[in-house]
Write a protein that holds these residues in place. Structure first.
Motif, short mmCIF file in Angstrom:
data_model
loop_
_atom_site.label_atom_id
_atom_site.label_comp_id
_atom_site.label_asym_id
_atom_site.label_seq_id
_atom_site.Cartn_x
_atom_site.Cartn_y
_atom_site.Cartn_z
N THR A 178 0.86 -1.18 0.00
CA THR A 178 0.00 0.00 0.00
C THR A 178 0.90 1.24 0.00
O THR A 178 2.06 1.16 0.42
CB THR A 178 -0.91 0.05 1.24
N PHE A 179 0.35 2.36 -0.46
CA PHE A 179 1.17 3.57 -0.44
C PHE A 179 1.51 3.98 0.99
O PHE A 179 2.55 4.58 1.25
CB PHE A 179 0.52 4.72 -1.23
N GLN A 180 0.64 3.61 1.95
CA GLN A 180 0.93 3.92 3.35
C GLN A 180 2.19 3.19 3.83
O GLN A 180 2.98 3.74 4.60
CB GLN A 180 -0.25 3.55 4.26
N GLN A 181 2.37 1.96 3.34
CA GLN A 181 3.57 1.22 3.72
C GLN A 181 4.81 1.88 3.13
O GLN A 181 5.84 1.99 3.80
CB GLN A 181 3.48 -0.24 3.26
N ILE A 182 4.71 2.34 1.90
CA ILE A 182 5.84 3.07 1.28
C ILE A 182 6.15 4.32 2.10
O ILE A 182 7.31 4.62 2.36
CB ILE A 182 5.53 3.42 -0.19
N GLN A 183 5.10 5.04 2.53
CA GLN A 183 5.30 6.22 3.38
C GLN A 183 6.08 5.85 4.64
O GLN A 183 7.01 6.56 5.04
CB GLN A 183 3.96 6.84 3.79
N LYS A 184 5.70 4.76 5.28
CA LYS A 184 6.38 4.33 6.50
C LYS A 184 7.83 3.96 6.23
O LYS A 184 8.71 4.27 7.03
CB LYS A 184 5.63 3.16 7.14
N TYR A 185 8.08 3.28 5.10
CA TYR A 185 9.46 2.97 4.73
C TYR A 185 10.26 4.26 4.55
O TYR A 185 11.39 4.38 5.04
CB TYR A 185 9.51 2.18 3.41
N GLU A 186 9.69 5.20 3.81
CA GLU A 186 10.41 6.43 3.49
C GLU A 186 10.70 7.27 4.73
O GLU A 186 11.69 8.00 4.75
CB GLU A 186 9.64 7.24 2.45
N ARG A 187 9.88 7.20 5.73
CA ARG A 187 10.12 7.93 6.98
C ARG A 187 11.02 7.16 7.93
O ARG A 187 11.43 7.69 8.96
CB ARG A 187 8.80 8.23 7.69
N GLY A 188 11.29 5.89 7.61
CA GLY A 188 12.10 5.08 8.51
C GLY A 188 11.30 4.54 9.67
O GLY A 188 11.87 4.02 10.63
N ALA A 189 9.98 4.68 9.62
CA ALA A 189 9.13 4.19 10.71
C ALA A 189 9.06 2.66 10.69
O ALA A 189 8.91 2.03 11.73
CB ALA A 189 7.73 4.76 10.59
N ASN A 190 9.15 2.07 9.50
CA ASN A 190 9.18 0.62 9.34
C ASN A 190 10.43 0.23 8.59
O ASN A 190 10.87 0.96 7.70
CB ASN A 190 7.96 0.11 8.55
N ARG A 191 10.97 -0.92 8.93
CA ARG A 191 12.14 -1.44 8.22
C ARG A 191 11.71 -2.10 6.93
O ARG A 191 10.67 -2.74 6.86
CB ARG A 191 12.86 -2.46 9.09
N VAL A 192 12.55 -1.95 5.92
CA VAL A 192 12.31 -2.58 4.62
C VAL A 192 13.01 -3.94 4.65
O VAL A 192 14.21 -4.01 4.92
CB VAL A 192 12.88 -1.73 3.47
#
Length: 126
Positions: free
Chosen positions: A41-55
């Motif tokens: 989801t685009f929300q997951q991409i947002q979290k990746y880009e902020r560093g909130a979630n690990r890729v």
């Protein structure tokens, strides 16, 4: 689920996310298009880009392939060779920064100088 405060995010995750964001924007790809291409989801991409979630390694490989860069470039091991630094990635990842730079590049030199002079007169937040 609330996001972790920036102070609790791992610096490597934040740097990888910033490089993903910078590369995506430089390629003119939306978060939605990237998300669809890699099955997120685009929300997951947002979290990746902020560093909130690990890729994960597999998603990083898919993202790199879609953006046509090496995984090592997104991870940062090719940063010196590509001229991409963490500081530059952070700066260009700020909302509107890349668009501002592209517009600046299209201006005549005199207007570029005038714009830089004007920006230098603006008060900066403390």
């Amino acid at each position: 689920m609330p996001l972790k405060p920036e102070s609790q995010r791992h610096p490597v995750d934040m740097a990888v996310g910033a490089r993903i964001r910078l590369t995506r924007k430089a390629r003119g790809v939306s978060q939605q298009a990237l998300a669809e291409a890699v099955g997120l989801t685009f929300q997951q991409i947002q979290k990746y880009e902020r560093g909130a979630n690990r890729v994960s390694a597999s998603k990083l490989a898919e993202i790199a392939a879609f953006l046509q860069v090496s995984v090592s470039e997104l991870f940062g091991t090719d940063a010196a060779a590509s001229g991409l630094t963490d500081e530059l990635a952070d700066l260009l990842g700020a909302p509107g920064a890349l668009e501002l730079l592209k517009t600046y590049g299209r201006l005549p030199r005199a207007q570029q100088s005038a714009l830089v002079g004007f920006l230098g007169t603006l008060p900066t937040p403390r």
